[in-house]
Write an enzyme that holds these catalytic residues in place. Structure first.
Site, PDB file in Angstrom:
ATOM      1  N   ARG A 122      41.492  30.997  12.930  1.00 38.26           N
ATOM      2  CA  ARG A 122      42.651  31.395  12.119  1.00 38.26           C
ATOM      3  C   ARG A 122      43.541  30.168  11.940  1.00 38.26           C
ATOM      4  O   ARG A 122      44.003  29.587  12.923  1.00 38.26           O
ATOM      5  CB  ARG A 122      43.438  32.532  12.772  1.00 38.26           C
TER       6      ARG A 122
ATOM      7  N   GLU B 231      49.218  25.553  13.104  1.00 40.27           N
ATOM      8  CA  GLU B 231      48.143  25.226  14.037  1.00 40.27           C
ATOM      9  C   GLU B 231      46.843  25.827  13.531  1.00 40.27           C
ATOM     10  O   GLU B 231      46.840  26.677  12.631  1.00 40.27           O
ATOM     11  CB  GLU B 231      48.452  25.747  15.443  1.00 40.27           C
TER      12      GLU B 231
ATOM     13  N   ASN C  65      43.617  27.815  15.154  1.00 40.86           N
ATOM     14  CA  ASN C  65      43.178  28.523  16.352  1.00 40.86           C
ATOM     15  C   ASN C  65      41.662  28.632  16.383  1.00 40.86           C
ATOM     16  O   ASN C  65      41.055  29.135  15.435  1.00 40.86           O
ATOM     17  CB  ASN C  65      43.778  29.933  16.382  1.00 40.86           C
TER      18      ASN C  65
ATOM     19  N   SER D 130      43.362  36.554  17.085  1.00 39.93           N
ATOM     20  CA  SER D 130      43.537  38.005  17.172  1.00 39.93           C
ATOM     21  C   SER D 130      44.243  38.598  15.955  1.00 39.93           C
ATOM     22  O   SER D 130      44.646  37.898  15.041  1.00 39.93           O
ATOM     23  CB  SER D 130      44.333  38.346  18.434  1.00 39.93           C
TER      24      SER D 130
ATOM     25  N   LYS E 159      46.141  20.993  20.243  1.00 39.27           N
ATOM     26  CA  LYS E 159      47.150  20.372  19.384  1.00 39.27           C
ATOM     27  C   LYS E 159      46.917  18.875  19.263  1.00 39.27           C
ATOM     28  O   LYS E 159      47.267  18.256  18.253  1.00 39.27           O
ATOM     29  CB  LYS E 159      48.549  20.650  19.937  1.00 39.27           C
TER      30      LYS E 159
ATOM     31  N   LYS F 112      55.018  20.424  21.294  1.00 41.15           N
ATOM     32  CA  LYS F 112      53.958  21.410  21.503  1.00 41.15           C
ATOM     33  C   LYS F 112      53.019  20.979  22.619  1.00 41.15           C
ATOM     34  O   LYS F 112      52.445  19.893  22.561  1.00 41.15           O
ATOM     35  CB  LYS F 112      53.141  21.594  20.215  1.00 41.15           C
TER      36      LYS F 112
ATOM     37  N   GLU G 182      47.938  28.213  23.716  1.00 39.38           N
ATOM     38  CA  GLU G 182      47.905  29.249  22.693  1.00 39.38           C
ATOM     39  C   GLU G 182      48.681  30.456  23.210  1.00 39.38           C
ATOM     40  O   GLU G 182      48.948  30.580  24.392  1.00 39.38           O
ATOM     41  CB  GLU G 182      46.455  29.669  22.383  1.00 39.38           C
ATOM     42  N   GLY G 183      49.042  31.352  22.257  1.00 33.57           N
ATOM     43  CA  GLY G 183      49.587  32.638  22.666  1.00 33.57           C
ATOM     44  C   GLY G 183      51.089  32.789  22.557  1.00 33.57           C
ATOM     45  O   GLY G 183      51.615  33.845  22.831  1.00 33.57           O
TER      46      GLY G 183
ATOM     47  N   ARG H  59      52.488  37.467  10.135  1.00 34.43           N
ATOM     48  CA  ARG H  59      53.377  37.798  11.249  1.00 34.43           C
ATOM     49  C   ARG H  59      54.802  37.445  10.846  1.00 34.43           C
ATOM     50  O   ARG H  59      55.054  36.354  10.332  1.00 34.43           O
ATOM     51  CB  ARG H  59      52.991  37.024  12.512  1.00 34.43           C
TER      52      ARG H  59
END
Length: 545
Positions: free
Chosen positions: A139, A158, A160, A165, A333, A413, A417-418, A521
């Site tokens: 993603r 970023e 992923n 998800s 990253k 950064k 992740e998350g 999002r």
């Protein structure tokens, strides 16, 4: 393309009386609950069971959010090239190792989590890779960027490569907004809120097809797919829809297990290195074709060293991994920062005008892209700088922090992740000073702690966008049973994620789909972080303008 891209977005959301907003909210929550747009509720203190007989609506927006039509098309267009790029990065092991080791060279300094992943990758290579294929369910995340003189553009947050998800729930929330538009026309509140501006979105089909393509490539009859999940997963339904699609559309059964469960429930055949899983409900082992990680992207998923051991055991098997250690490292990253350097894109994606230069070995003989296509990827980059390596770029990054009043206009950064991990604006300067204090206790042979971070220019989203964010809330003793959600009107920022799938290995990309679907999002503008699962954002969909 730029001539048709607006320089701003319409003020949002359209105004409606409270009675109509209440009606929309009732319809939205009922749709969410009846269509599987749900979470498990928070567990009571002391309870860690992942099973629950109840559910709550996932956090959602009441209105879809405006997004420029041409920028939406561009994000979808370049996803196939991004898939190819990260496949080639992963397969160029020498380049990848050199880049990621800059975050943790030494024994103790730098990024310890990346070091553990690299150690697992190193062990697998030394023992011999039994499965050359990698599966990418990616993603690529973008924000709309606005400055004073140019049309709106998209800039990459970023890329992923693990546990990408919310594809399933994103599909459901798009259906919710189309339902509200068809059922109520949003009471004629905006000319934008019509069906042709609400694109269909089907990530479930595309993501499951990627898993099915890997299963097919594994090629052993009777094998099944393993989904590695976190203990106590509240977002299980987003994962279950993929499980159902695999079974119903492709006839492939799948299993769910945590890394902890797999310490005893999984084994390797000593001669074939096939991965066997013994489910809790059976004594008969099952052959695993694909290992799909929805866990393993954070140090918290490896609470003991035995969990890194089981991850490496899975990696040593003939099962196709999504992702492999190498592919997870490619999503760091640090790789994103290095790809933004001049000439690096052309190293992996040579064009007719650059093919005479230095080219990655895995790019020779592969699909060629035009200079314009490669430039479109570069246009999605913000300014990115390394820290702590003593080079010119690193010194430039540190100078920018000092000259910007401690980091105003930048984000720091880590390789995580998350959500919930970044440092923003004027907090950057004091944060780096604290790292330097800790580093004085390290031997001079260890890398500085700031080498585990990259510095990135902040993206500036358009102003004057708001939305009504719906979240289920825990009832209080004096609360009416009908008041089981919050409906907050907030100024917001929306982040578009584009899903992609690629199956590749031995220098070749054998399957590449860049039009799998999208995720939107949306978060309150006051929030720097953006994760849905950690409570910062809600699930949304686009209305094209």
């Amino acid at each position: 393309m730029s001539s048709s891209i607006p320089s701003t977005l319409p003020d949002w959301p359209p105004a409606l009386p409270q009675s109509q907003l209440d009606h929309l909210t009732t319809l939205a929550l009922d749709y969410a609950l009846s269509h599987g747009l749900i979470y498990r509720p928070p567990y009571p203190a002391g309870c860690s069971s992942p099973l629950s007989a109840s559910s709550i609506s996932a956090p959602i927006s009441l209105f879809p959010s405006p997004f420029p039509k041409d920028l939406h098309s561009k994000a979808l267009k370049i996803q196939e090239i991004y898939n190819e790029l990260y496949a080639r990065v992963t397969m160029d092991e020498e380049w990848l190792e050199e880049v990621v080791k800059a975050c943790f060279w030494g024994v103790d300094g730098g990024d310890g989590f990346l070091r553990e992943l690299w150690k697992g990758w190193k062990e697998v290579r030394e023992k011999g890779i039994k499965q050359p294929l990698h599966l990418l369910l990616a993603r690529s995340d973008y924000l709309v960027h606005q400055n004073s003189k140019d049309p709106l553009s998209i800039k990459q947050v970023e890329f992923n490569t693990i546990s990408s998800s919310f594809g399933s729930l994103s599909e459901k929330v798009g259906g919710l907004h189309r339902y509200l538009a068809q059922q109520t026309s949003y009471f004629g509140a905006s000319p934008h809120l019509k069906p042709e501006n609400l694109p269909t979105n089907s990530p479930i089909k595309g993501l499951a097809k990627g898993l099915a393509e890997a299963h097919k490539a594994f090629g052993v009859a009777g094998s099944e797919i393993l989904m590695v999940v976190q203990d106590g997963e509240r977002n299980a339904f987003d994962q279950r829809w993929l499980e159902y699609e695999l079974l119903e559309a492709h006839g492939i059964p799948s299993h769910r297990a945590s890394l902890q469960t797999l310490t005893t429930a999984s084994s390797l055949d000593s001669s074939t290195y096939q991965l066997l899983l013994t489910p809790p409900h059976s004594s008969q082992p099952v052959l695993i074709s694909v290992v799909y990680y929805r866990a393993g992207y954070t140090p918290d998923d490896y609470s003991t060293s035995s969990l890194y051991t089981v991850r490496t055991k899975l990696e040593l098997s003939t099962a196709i991994k999504c992702p492999t250690y190498a592919l997870q490292l490619a999503g760091s990253k640090k790789v994103q920062q290095v790809l933004a350097r001049p000439g690096v894109l052309e190293y992996f994606l040579p064009t007719a005008s650059t093919v005479g230069g230095k080219v990655s070995p895995v790019s020779k003989g592969g699909k060629m892209y035009s200079k314009e296509e490669v430039d479109e990827l570069r246009e999605s980059f913000m300014g990115l700088w390394p820290l702590g390596d003593g080079g010119e770029e690193s010194l430039e990054g540190e100078r920018l922090v000092k000259e910007s009043d401690g980091g105003e206009g930048f984000v720091l950064k880590p390789q995580r992740e998350g959500g919930g991990n970044n440092v923003y604006n004027k907090d950057i300067g004091p944060f780096l000073e604290e790292l330097e204090k800790k580093d004085r206790l390290l031997p001079s042979t260890e890398p500085p702690s700031k080498s585990a971070y990259i510095l990135m220019s902040l993206i500036t989203p358009p102003p004057h966008l708001s939305n009504i964010l719906l979240r289920s809330v825990k009832p209080s003793p004096d609360q009416s049973p009908l008041e089981d959600h919050s409906a907050d009107l907030k100024e917001v920022i929306s982040e578009l994620g584009v899903y992609g799938v690629a199956l590749f290995g031995k220098g070749e990309v054998v399957y590449n789909d860049g039009k799998v679907g999208t995720l939107l999002r949306t978060k309150g503008r006051e929030s720097d972080e953006g994760g849905v699962a950690v409570g910062f954002s809600v699930l949304d969909s686009v209305v094209l303008v």
